[in-house]
Design an enzyme around this catalytic site. Structure first.
Site, PDB file in Angstrom:
ATOM      1  N   PRO A 165       0.847  -1.203   0.000  1.00  0.00           N
ATOM      2  CA  PRO A 165       0.000   0.000   0.000  1.00  0.00           C
ATOM      3  C   PRO A 165       0.879   1.248   0.000  1.00  0.00           C
ATOM      4  O   PRO A 165       1.813   1.351   0.797  1.00  0.00           O
ATOM      5  CB  PRO A 165      -0.776  -0.130   1.313  1.00  0.00           C
ATOM      6  CG  PRO A 165      -0.664  -1.565   1.712  1.00  0.00           C
ATOM      7  CD  PRO A 165       0.661  -2.025   1.199  1.00  0.00           C
ATOM      8  N   MET A 166       0.580   2.193  -0.882  1.00  0.00           N
ATOM      9  CA  MET A 166       1.322   3.451  -0.940  1.00  0.00           C
ATOM     10  C   MET A 166       0.339   4.599  -1.115  1.00  0.00           C
ATOM     11  O   MET A 166      -0.477   4.588  -2.053  1.00  0.00           O
ATOM     12  CB  MET A 166       2.345   3.431  -2.088  1.00  0.00           C
ATOM     13  CG  MET A 166       3.512   2.501  -1.856  1.00  0.00           C
ATOM     14  SD  MET A 166       4.699   2.487  -3.225  1.00  0.00           S
ATOM     15  CE  MET A 166       3.832   1.403  -4.393  1.00  0.00           C
ATOM     16  N   ALA A 167       0.417   5.567  -0.202  1.00  0.00           N
ATOM     17  CA  ALA A 167      -0.505   6.692  -0.210  1.00  0.00           C
ATOM     18  C   ALA A 167      -0.380   7.477  -1.504  1.00  0.00           C
ATOM     19  O   ALA A 167       0.716   7.799  -1.958  1.00  0.00           O
ATOM     20  CB  ALA A 167      -0.222   7.615   0.978  1.00  0.00           C
ATOM     21  N   CYS A 175       3.913   2.644   8.914  1.00  0.00           N
ATOM     22  CA  CYS A 175       4.112   3.960   8.316  1.00  0.00           C
ATOM     23  C   CYS A 175       5.056   4.794   9.179  1.00  0.00           C
ATOM     24  O   CYS A 175       4.836   4.953  10.390  1.00  0.00           O
ATOM     25  CB  CYS A 175       2.777   4.687   8.161  1.00  0.00           C
ATOM     26  SG  CYS A 175       2.950   6.292   7.359  1.00  0.00           S
ATOM     27  N   ASN A 203       9.865  -7.207   2.838  1.00  0.00           N
ATOM     28  CA  ASN A 203       9.654  -5.932   2.154  1.00  0.00           C
ATOM     29  C   ASN A 203      10.904  -5.071   2.334  1.00  0.00           C
ATOM     30  O   ASN A 203      11.462  -5.012   3.423  1.00  0.00           O
ATOM     31  CB  ASN A 203       8.423  -5.242   2.763  1.00  0.00           C
ATOM     32  CG  ASN A 203       8.125  -3.878   2.161  1.00  0.00           C
ATOM     33  OD1 ASN A 203       7.696  -2.977   2.877  1.00  0.00           O
ATOM     34  ND2 ASN A 203       8.325  -3.701   0.872  1.00  0.00           N
ATOM     35  N   ASP A 223      13.698  -2.796  -0.631  1.00  0.00           N
ATOM     36  CA  ASP A 223      14.775  -2.829  -1.623  1.00  0.00           C
ATOM     37  C   ASP A 223      14.617  -3.928  -2.671  1.00  0.00           C
ATOM     38  O   ASP A 223      15.598  -4.554  -3.075  1.00  0.00           O
ATOM     39  CB  ASP A 223      16.145  -2.932  -0.944  1.00  0.00           C
ATOM     40  CG  ASP A 223      16.496  -1.674  -0.162  1.00  0.00           C
ATOM     41  OD1 ASP A 223      15.841  -0.644  -0.401  1.00  0.00           O
ATOM     42  OD2 ASP A 223      17.414  -1.728   0.664  1.00  0.00           O
ATOM     43  N   GLY A 259       7.140  -2.197  -3.001  1.00  0.00           N
ATOM     44  CA  GLY A 259       6.662  -0.829  -2.928  1.00  0.00           C
ATOM     45  C   GLY A 259       7.297   0.043  -3.988  1.00  0.00           C
ATOM     46  O   GLY A 259       6.909   0.032  -5.147  1.00  0.00           O
ATOM     47  N   ARG A 260       8.326   0.789  -3.598  1.00  0.00           N
ATOM     48  CA  ARG A 260       8.924   1.775  -4.499  1.00  0.00           C
ATOM     49  C   ARG A 260       9.465   1.160  -5.792  1.00  0.00           C
ATOM     50  O   ARG A 260       9.545   1.832  -6.816  1.00  0.00           O
ATOM     51  CB  ARG A 260      10.039   2.519  -3.771  1.00  0.00           C
ATOM     52  CG  ARG A 260       9.554   3.382  -2.606  1.00  0.00           C
ATOM     53  CD  ARG A 260      10.739   3.968  -1.847  1.00  0.00           C
ATOM     54  NE  ARG A 260      11.548   2.934  -1.227  1.00  0.00           N
ATOM     55  CZ  ARG A 260      12.838   3.080  -0.909  1.00  0.00           C
ATOM     56  NH1 ARG A 260      13.466   4.216  -1.195  1.00  0.00           N
ATOM     57  NH2 ARG A 260      13.492   2.093  -0.336  1.00  0.00           N
TER      58      ARG A 260
END
Length: 410
Positions: free
Chosen positions: A23-25, A140, A243, A245, A267-268
């Protein structure tokens, strides 16, 4: 690699391959999830939604509008009703909680710092059958969240953490509930082993560990050894997901080999790179990883993403939102300042299509761009906490009411 099973008391979700979109805002909304899903399988999780915001929206009749026969937000009629009947904040909450009709698993991340809010928020989701899976945010690191005692700060209060997890699991109607967390507040205040064991004992379906503390933010390298330690502590009974890298498929293969985790959370690494999910699917199945797309294929994906955003949010909002994605998609390519500047100012979908039509479609993706970091890169940085937060670990004292008003992560 074997599929991941997230088992609730009554239902289970199969994740094949065992890859989860973090999940990413402001990122993992309906259009972004659709773009990623087109490239590969996995579990695609919504943006963080505040439990208190869900309850308040339900009190204003919003959840009945959100729920349709197929469990989705009807593209035109219901969104029009929502826009007419709800304030901007409640409308944003509903858009974060919406799912497309073709999403195979409706996976939502929930935030709460009060067990009653958590219980009531999960009850709303269960009553209207809005989700198949619930992920709880305890990771977060954003200052606006940690200064209220939420996110990565909350597991320090073990009693409160346990109450929140128990409230979600007991109210979810047998749906699988998972927990996402960080190592702790900082190197001197680690929480992940104790919190992982508590979550396991309370019946969660899996635990995700981002191998950084809140103080680390997004700097340095993720501590994969911590993921391995959590696998050793609880992995025989509850799946542990790693999670941090994962920028390319080889990183996921290495993380799994080094830690023994049951799957990975990305994520990123997928910002501007939704095809990463196809690469992960191939790598985890033992197949050759597809070559990276050329500039023409990247431009086509970017335009598809923008088109989906326009359908979801309307052109004015969507074209502002796509600008950050444009930078991620085109990072590393030689485009020239004029074109980049024009894309940063784009206001209409037709204008974006015209600009992207001028690129050299055959230009290959530069090798340096394949693993180029995107998104947040800051850290380490001091963690903002409530006064006296570190004085006790086991208190069940509730946090201030304002803490529950946070509805978006960093």
């Amino acid at each position: 690699m074997s599929p991941l099973t997230l088992a609730g008391a009554r239902t289970a979700v199969t994740v094949d391959p065992p890859v989860v979109l973090a999940p990413m805002a402001g990122v993992t909304n309906v259009p972004f999830r659709a773009v990623c899903r087109a490239f590969g399988g996995g579990l695609y999780v919504s943006e963080m939604v505040g439990a208190r915001a869900l309850v308040e929206a339900d009190q204003h009749g919003a959840m009945a509008l959100l729920r349709t026969d197929d469990g989705s937000l009807d593209a035109e009629s219901d969104k029009a009703k929502l826009a007419d009947e709800l304030s901007g904040g409640r409308l944003r909450t509903m858009l974060r909680a919406a799912f497309a009709p073709d999403e195979p698993v409706r996976s939502l991340q929930l935030y709460a710092i009060d067990p009653d809010h958590m219980r009531d928020g999960v009850a709303v989701l269960a009553e209207y059958d809005l989700v198949d899976h619930i992920d709880l945010n305890f990771g977060c690191p954003a200052p606006k969240v940690t200064r209220m005692g939420g996110g990565a700060a909350l597991p320090w209060r073990l009693g409160l953490f346990a109450e929140l997890v128990e409230a979600a699991v007991s109210t979810a109607g047998g749906r699988p509930v998972t927990v996402k967390m960080r190592k702790g507040i900082d190197a001197d205040h680690l929480t992940f082993i104790e919190a992982g064991r508590i979550a396991r004992d309370l019946g969660v379906a899996a635990v995700t560990l981002h191998g950084r503390t809140a103080q680390d933010a997004y700097g340095g390298h993720a501590d994969w050894d911590a993921i391995a330690a959590l696998v050793d502590a609880i992995g025989d009974e509850v799946p542990v997901l790693g999670n941090g890298d994962i920028w390319q498929a080889a990183d996921a293969v290495e993380m799994i080999a080094r830690t023994g985790c049951a799957g990975v959370v990305v994520g990123r690494g997928c910002l501007g790179r939704p095809w990463l999910f196809g690469e992960l699917e191939a790598a985890l199945a033992g197949r050759p990883v597809p070559p990276p797309p050329n500039l023409g294929q990247v431009a086509d994906t970017l335009l598809d993403h923008a088109t989906k955003l326009v359908d979801h949010l309307g052109e004015a909002v969507a074209m502002r939102d796509i600008r950050k994605h444009t930078g991620w998609y085109l990072q590393g390519f030689e485009l020239g300042k004029t074109l980049r500047g024009a894309l940063r100012r784009v206001e209409r979908l037709e204008e974006m299509a015209e600009l992207l039509g001028t690129v050299d479609r055959e230009a290959p993706m530069p090798e340096s761009a394949v693993s180029m970091h995107r998104g947040h890169t800051h850290g380490p940085k001091p963690v903002r906490l409530p006064d006296g937060w570190l004085d006790s670990r086991d208190t069940h004292t509730r946090l201030p009411a304002a803490a529950g008003a946070v509805v978006s992560g960093g």
